[in-house]
Write an enzyme that holds these catalytic residues in place. Structure first.
Site, PDB file in Angstrom:
ATOM      1  N   GLY A  23      -3.585 -11.617  -2.185  1.00  0.00           N
ATOM      2  CA  GLY A  23      -2.527 -10.716  -1.745  1.00  0.00           C
ATOM      3  C   GLY A  23      -2.965  -9.921  -0.527  1.00  0.00           C
ATOM      4  N   LEU A  24      -2.374  -8.753  -0.351  1.00  0.00           N
ATOM      5  CA  LEU A  24      -2.718  -7.977   0.840  1.00  0.00           C
ATOM      6  C   LEU A  24      -4.207  -7.650   0.874  1.00  0.00           C
ATOM      7  CD1 LEU A  24       0.274  -5.535   1.313  1.00  0.00           C
ATOM      8  CD2 LEU A  24      -0.241  -7.636   2.529  1.00  0.00           C
ATOM      9  N   ALA A  25      -4.744  -7.185  -0.227  1.00  0.00           N
ATOM     10  CA  ALA A  25      -6.154  -6.813  -0.231  1.00  0.00           C
ATOM     11  C   ALA A  25      -7.040  -8.052  -0.163  1.00  0.00           C
ATOM     12  CB  ALA A  25      -6.479  -5.990  -1.468  1.00  0.00           C
ATOM     13  N   HIS A  59       9.335   3.125 -11.852  1.00  0.00           N
ATOM     14  CA  HIS A  59      10.260   3.230 -10.719  1.00  0.00           C
ATOM     15  C   HIS A  59      11.652   3.542 -11.240  1.00  0.00           C
ATOM     16  CE1 HIS A  59      12.202   2.480  -6.961  1.00  0.00           C
ATOM     17  NE2 HIS A  59      11.055   2.230  -6.368  1.00  0.00           N
ATOM     18  N   SER A 116      15.700  -0.957  -4.080  1.00  0.00           N
ATOM     19  CA  SER A 116      14.860  -0.149  -3.188  1.00  0.00           C
ATOM     20  C   SER A 116      15.104   1.355  -3.304  1.00  0.00           C
ATOM     21  CB  SER A 116      15.097  -0.579  -1.748  1.00  0.00           C
ATOM     22  OG  SER A 116      14.487   0.336  -0.863  1.00  0.00           O
ATOM     23  N   ARG A 145       9.333   9.554  -7.549  1.00  0.00           N
ATOM     24  CA  ARG A 145       9.679   8.538  -8.543  1.00  0.00           C
ATOM     25  C   ARG A 145       9.469   8.998  -9.981  1.00  0.00           C
ATOM     26  NH1 ARG A 145       7.010   3.273  -5.430  1.00  0.00           N
ATOM     27  NH2 ARG A 145       8.591   3.221  -3.805  1.00  0.00           N
ATOM     28  N   GLU A 185      -4.501  -2.908  -5.703  1.00  0.00           N
ATOM     29  CA  GLU A 185      -4.008  -2.330  -6.954  1.00  0.00           C
ATOM     30  C   GLU A 185      -5.023  -2.498  -8.084  1.00  0.00           C
ATOM     31  OE1 GLU A 185      -0.106  -3.736  -8.066  1.00  0.00           O
ATOM     32  OE2 GLU A 185       0.007  -2.451  -9.831  1.00  0.00           O
TER      33      GLU A 185
END
Lengths: 239, 254, 645
Positions: free
Chosen positions: C43-45, C267, C285, C338, C432
């Site tokens: 993923g991003l990391a 959320h 969103s 949130r 995460e």
């Protein structure tokens, strides 16, 4: 550059360029054919303008040069259509969808270009036997020399009109020309814009313009050829 | 949400294939009382749960995010990639699109470039190979000028974004009569060719990605446009024209 | 064997990272080739880290359970990514981003890490633009920004509603480039089953090839876990179906501490649950709360009539609508953070004012449409409305959207020091999967920032610092004894699962687990409920190991086996979450203990006793784990009670 044709896009480029070239030829052909309709309009002698047109095409040195290129282009178009189709069948794989393909909004002709091409090929065989071979090689009694006005000068040449006129009296020939013309219209309606797409001349806006142009152009060519044959059959019986 | 809807009774014809080299076949299952509000994949979950209960092996299918963005799900349903709805992936397809008593045929993506691994799962590794051949801008991490150093017109940025929204699901290949991957490749080439950052190596990229696309066995595009219709992200075939242009431009310079 | 030192560099907070970089150890280019790094997750990391390591010249192996690195769940993030660029000239700065993040995290994050995050945030935007990420731009050609919850400045960069996708594809393209060059070897459809620890250092991992079932060992001089969060403990969440906590859990069982497992982000705006068959929840969103007004019926009889299908929400007049967020939090209104919005929705529903199944409230665009016109609303939220309609078959232009909170993100994770190293030397955790930057609550648009910060700009330095001392460790034979032993253990574990041959599917257990977790370890927790949860989870675990049913074989592609293996870990992880929640006798961020609230019902922190990170150490099968406390020192942010009224 040299190996561009070993890429898929290069192979498609050949299809596109040869196709566009053939469309250009068809335009010229249609222009000459349209002379069949013009004699009555200008009140000239029957077949005068058409014969002059044919004479121009046979005598013009430029046409003589282009003719083999045209032939080459045609062969290229056919050969590459076979190569690409085989490659595409291979890429599609042997397994077939049992539920078929129900994607809507896809041009019918775009999915059937090869089939349309075969139909056009068959038509072309008839067409060439009927006219081109006779005019070019074997000759025909109907082609006996006649005189017509060629750029205002009385000239002697083949009576191509007589050959065409007679052929267009036979019902199955008319049917073949109508079918051929419609097949041609479908083939070009996809072929023209697709060719421009492949050479890269398209974008979000032009895509739709070209598709419309393509349809208009295709039906002008296709219907043009059938209409000429039909008019000959319906209004100019052999005297 | 809709008490008025009653459950659907369905017949499913699903492609089962033990492994890449085994012969596959269709198997028929019947399902009772499926909520029209459930998603297609939730219906598949129910079927699998039923199979587990019956001591049968559940149907293997790819899925992950279930919100239409990861590109993992990949079913060919009743003659259409991602099933009978527009601009969605299979995971976003809902059962209300089907009628009570309907027979639903579920098949894997079919294309020589996407061999079946098991049941409805296919190998789309060919896409990764094309990306590794040139689907990037050659910059290393760090040492980058400020993000606002190069202004990019909004139109170009938006157009690049539209191309970049490709999720790599492979519906284009699955639905293409030629098994062509041009829509996928053109989306990436377009995105990067539209931006100044990517333009620098646009020629190299177009050649490398097309060469790899040909090499891994995808077909030749005939501009049929079925890909565009089935693309869950609505990516335009105008991108294919741009790819052609980029490629030919690059080759002319060789 | 384990060390528990957060290794925060000396100096004032703004200089710590530079100090670190100036004094860290480096590896010369020729030696980098001799060092192997394993990255689990793409993923991003993970993707960013693997690509960056490859660029530096290390020998990298990257693992993903999906069929391609491009599918990691980072892709689903919609809103945007924060950075302290201050392009909008509205007073943003690195310090302000740092401060907002610490405050938003309810003062339960480590200051030094958060400051570094804010510092590198700007480089992330530069990096992504250079990669060709098509961020939204203004007509002048410069980057556009939007605002997000918990901030008073516009610092969020975005690419339509698909920012996560575009950032991930950026990282994926960088990774693809390295794969093409051969510096990174990618293992798709491969799941990590265990970490290999030799003489106290992490030396590799054991994997299962998800297509063939093969179990293999892989050696690495260092191992990075970037395997995401564990929100799927709750069964229903906005996470992807495959998202799991197993990699982190295996590391925990091998000696890595697990920090703050109870911090879960819920959320507020998700599409409500609509049936037993439901497999996951879909997020709407956060940006919708800019123009939508949240309400529930004022009168119980109205709520009942709606639930019974006798009344439509459109027919309730304004004076009978309770805009409870505007009522309770007049200053922030519908845009409270949130955690606050989620709890308020739950409060209304628990009190009997919920609609639909009783667990839903309205998010109404009627007022926005009246004020702005339908066209404007459509231009802003058209794609979200369409998504909502596809799922629910209701038209949000005409009838209010129904929303309910859902599990979205986990702030807790593997404990890491300043270098993102876990308590097992050589084992790093990023994104995460670690606990580090968000404290007890994460602000919107900060997850993408953290994942990329860790991957592009932190790990390439800190892992190198570790590897500089590993130059003389030769590559180990993956067939050698310690690896073979780890492989055998994994095989035993799988055989054990396969041989249970019980009667209930893995999903059945997962749903049971989810119910317990949602009920007792969800939005509102209390001592009694948490103790109950621990007992119930013990039972579920016992039942699982007696009665789970896995059809098929282990030597084949077997999704049921994959699920069972993950659920087994989730059950244990759920128990640890309950223990952590029980130990934290305060309310903070996403962790709300009903015993600890103000008179108005707001979360009440106890900074004197609980300003620490709870890091749990595994003590063995069926043993109570030990908690270690890392005290949090707030030198640069003043501790304050959050107030959104």
């Amino acid at each position: 550059m040299a190996n561009v044709f070993s890429y898929s896009i290069g192979r498609k480029l050949l299809m596109s360029l040869s196709g566009l070239f053939l469309i250009m030829f068809l335009f010229v052909h249609l222009t000459v054919n349209s002379f069949l309709l013009l004699d009555p309009v200008f009140g000239t002698q029957e077949g005068d303008m058409f014969n002059a047109g044919v004479h121009f095409m046979t005598m013009n040195p430029l046409i003589k040069i282009i003719e083999p290129i045209l032939f080459g282009g045609f062969i290229l178009h056919v050969l590459y259509s076979i190569v690409l189709t085989i490659q595409n069948m291979r890429a599609r794989g042997s397994a077939v969808y049992a539920s078929g393909n129900k994607t809507s909004d896809v041009e019918w002709s775009s999915k059937n270009m090869f089939v349309l091409g075969i139909a056009l090929g068959a038509f072309l065989v008839i067409h060439l036997i009927q006219f081109w071979i006779k005019m070019k090689f074997t000759g025909d009694p109907l082609l006996a020399d006649t005189t017509f006005s060629y750029f205002g000068v009385q000239t002697t040449g083949h009576n191509a009109y007589a050959l065409v006129h007679e052929a267009f009296q036979i019902p199955w020939v008319i049917v073949a020309y109508v079918v051929g013309g419609i097949a041609l219209a479908f083939h070009i309606s996809h072929g023209f814009w697709s060719a421009l797409h492949t050479v890269g001349f398209s974008n979000n806006i032009w895509l739709y313009r070209l598709q419309t142009l393509s349809t208009v152009l295709a039906w002008i060519i296709g219907l043009g050829f059938c209409t000429i044959a039909l008019v000959q059959y319906a209004f100019y019986p052999l005297s | 949400m809709s008490e008025q809807h009653k459950g659907l009774n369905l017949t499913l014809k699903v492609w089962r294939q033990k492994g890449p080299k085994e012969k596959g076949h269709f198997e028929t299952y019947s399902l009772q009382n499926i909520s029209p509000d459930s998603s297609f994949l939730e219906m598949m979950d129910v079927l699998n749960e039923q199979l587990v209960t019956e001591d049968k092996e559940p149907i293997a299918f790819d899925h992950d995010c279930r919100e239409g963005i990861c590109g993992m799900c990949s079913l060919y349903i009743n003659g259409r990639a991602h099933g009978p709805d527009e601009d969605i992936t299979t995971c976003q397809l809902h059962m209300r699109k089907f009628k009570d008593g309907e027979t639903i045929t579920v098949e894997p993506w079919r294309s020589a470039g996407f061999p079946v691994i098991k049941d409805l799962i296919v190998d789309r590794g060919a896409f990764d190979k094309i990306m590794a051949a040139g689907g990037f801008v050659s910059v290393n991490t760090g040492g980058i000028p400020d993000a606002n150093a190069i202004p990019i017109s909004k139109d170009k940025a938006d157009e690049a974004m539209d191309a970049a929204s490709c999720i790599g699901c492979g519906a284009c290949v699955a639905t293409c009569k030629n098994g062509s991957a041009m829509l996928f490749v053109s989306a990436k080439v377009s995105q990067l060719a539209l931006l100044p950052q990517g333009k620098i190596e646009a020629a190299r990229r177009a050649k490398a990605m097309v060469a790899k696309m040909d090499e891994v066995g995808f077909g030749n595009c005939t501009n049929t446009g079925a890909c565009e219709v089935e693309c869950p992200k609505g990516i335009s075939i105008a991108n294919i024209a741009r790819l052609n242009r980029e490629f030919l431009k690059a080759k002319i310079q060789d | 064997m384990t060390t528990f030192n957060s290794k925060i560099p000396e100096g004032v907070v703004a200089e710590k990272w530079d100090n670190y970089k100036n004094h860290q150890k480096l590896v010369n280019p020729a030696n980098k080739r001799k060092l192997d790094i394993i990255v689990v997750g793409s993923g991003l990391a993970g993707g960013a880290a693997a690509a960056s390591f490859g660029e530096l010249g290390f020998n990298v192996k990257c693992f993903a359970y999906q069929d391609s690195p491009r599918r990691a769940h980072s892709i689903a993030a919609q809103g945007g990514i924060n950075a302290a660029k201050n392009y909008t000239n509205d007073g943003d700065s690195i310090y302000r981003l740092f401060y907002d993040t610490v405050k938003g995290g309810d003062y339960r994050a480590r200051e030094s890490n958060v400051y570094r995050l804010a510092q590198v945030s700007n480089s992330i935007i530069d990096q992504c633009v250079a990669q060709g990420v098509p961020f939204a731009r203004d007509y002048g050609g410069l980057l556009d920004n939007r605002s997000f919850g918990g901030a008073q400045v516009s610092r969020t960069f975005y690419a339509k509603g698909q920012t996560g996708q575009q950032l991930l594809l950026g990282a994926y393209s960088a990774l693809s480039r390295q794969i093409g060059k051969g510096t990174v070897k990618m293992y798709n459809r491969t799941e990590m089953m265990d970490v290999v620890v030799i003489d106290g250092k992490c030396r590799g991992i054991v994997t299962r090839n998800m297509v063939t079932g093969e179990i293999d060992a892989h050696f690495g001089h260092a191992v990075v876990l970037a395997t995401g969060g564990y929100g799927n403990v709750f069964f229903l969440s906005t996470n992807a179906m495959g998202s799991n906590g197993s990699a982190a859990w295996k590391a925990y069982k091998r000696g890595a501490y697990f920090a703050n497992p109870c911090y879960v982000q819920i959320h507020p705006t998700c599409i409500p649950v609509h049936g037993e068959f439901q497999s996951k929840l879909t997020l709407m969103s956060e940006s919708l709360r800019n123009d939508g007004r949240v309400w529930a019926p004022k009168r119980k009889e109205d709520a009942e009539a709606i639930r019974a299908g006798k009344l439509k929400p459109q027919d309730i007049p304004d004076e009978q609508r309770d805009f409870y967020l505007e009522r309770r939090y007049p200053a922030f209104g519908n845009l409270v953070p949130r955690d606050v919005a989620s709890r308020a929705a739950k409060e209304r529903c628990d009190a009997g004012f919920g609609v639909e199944s009783g667990e839903a409230v309205y998010l109404d665009f009627k007022y926005a449409i009246d004020r702005l016109g339908r066209n404007v609303v459509e231009a802003r939220y058209g794609n979200l409305f369409q998504m909502y309609e596809k799922i629910t078959d209701q038209n949000p232009y005409e009838t209010p959207m129904m929303i309910y909170p859902a599990i979205h993100y986990t702030m807790g994770g593997l404990w890491v020091d300043y270098e993102l190293q876990t308590t097992i030397p050589g084992l790093f955790a990023a994104g995460e999967a670690n606990f580090s930057d968000h404290g007890a609550n994460r602000l919107g648009a900060s997850a993408l920032m953290q994942g990329l910060a860790d991957g592009y700009f932190v790990l390439p330095y800190t892992v190198q610092n570790y590897l500089a001392d590993e130059l003389h460790t030769p590559r180990m034979d993956e067939k050698s004894e310690p690896f073979e032993k780890a492989v055998a253990e994994v095989k035993n574990h799988i055989n054990k699962l396969m041989s249970i041959k019980g009667s209930q599917s893995a999903d059945t257990f997962h749903k049971k687990l989810g119910k317990v977790m949602w009920e007792h370890v969800g939005m509102a927790r209390n001592k009694e409920g948490l103790q109950k949860a621990i007992n119930e989870l013990t039972q579920i675990k016992e039942e699982f190991w007696k009665d789970v049913k896995i059809p098929g074989s282990a030597d084949d592609l077997n999704p049921e086996l994959e699920k069972a293996n993950r659920v087994a870990d989730f059950i244990e992880l759920g128990e640890l979450m309950a223990r952590d929640a029980l130990a934290r006798e305060e309310s903070c961020g996403g962790h709300f203990r009903t015993e600890h609230r103000t008179e108005e019902g707001e979360a009440l922190r106890h900074d004197d006793d609980f300003a620490y990170v709870g890091a749990w150490e595994y003590a063995g099968e069926n043993q109570d784990p030990n908690m270690h406390k890392e005290d949090l020192k707030f030198e640069f942010c003043k501790l304050n009670q959050r107030n959104y009224k």
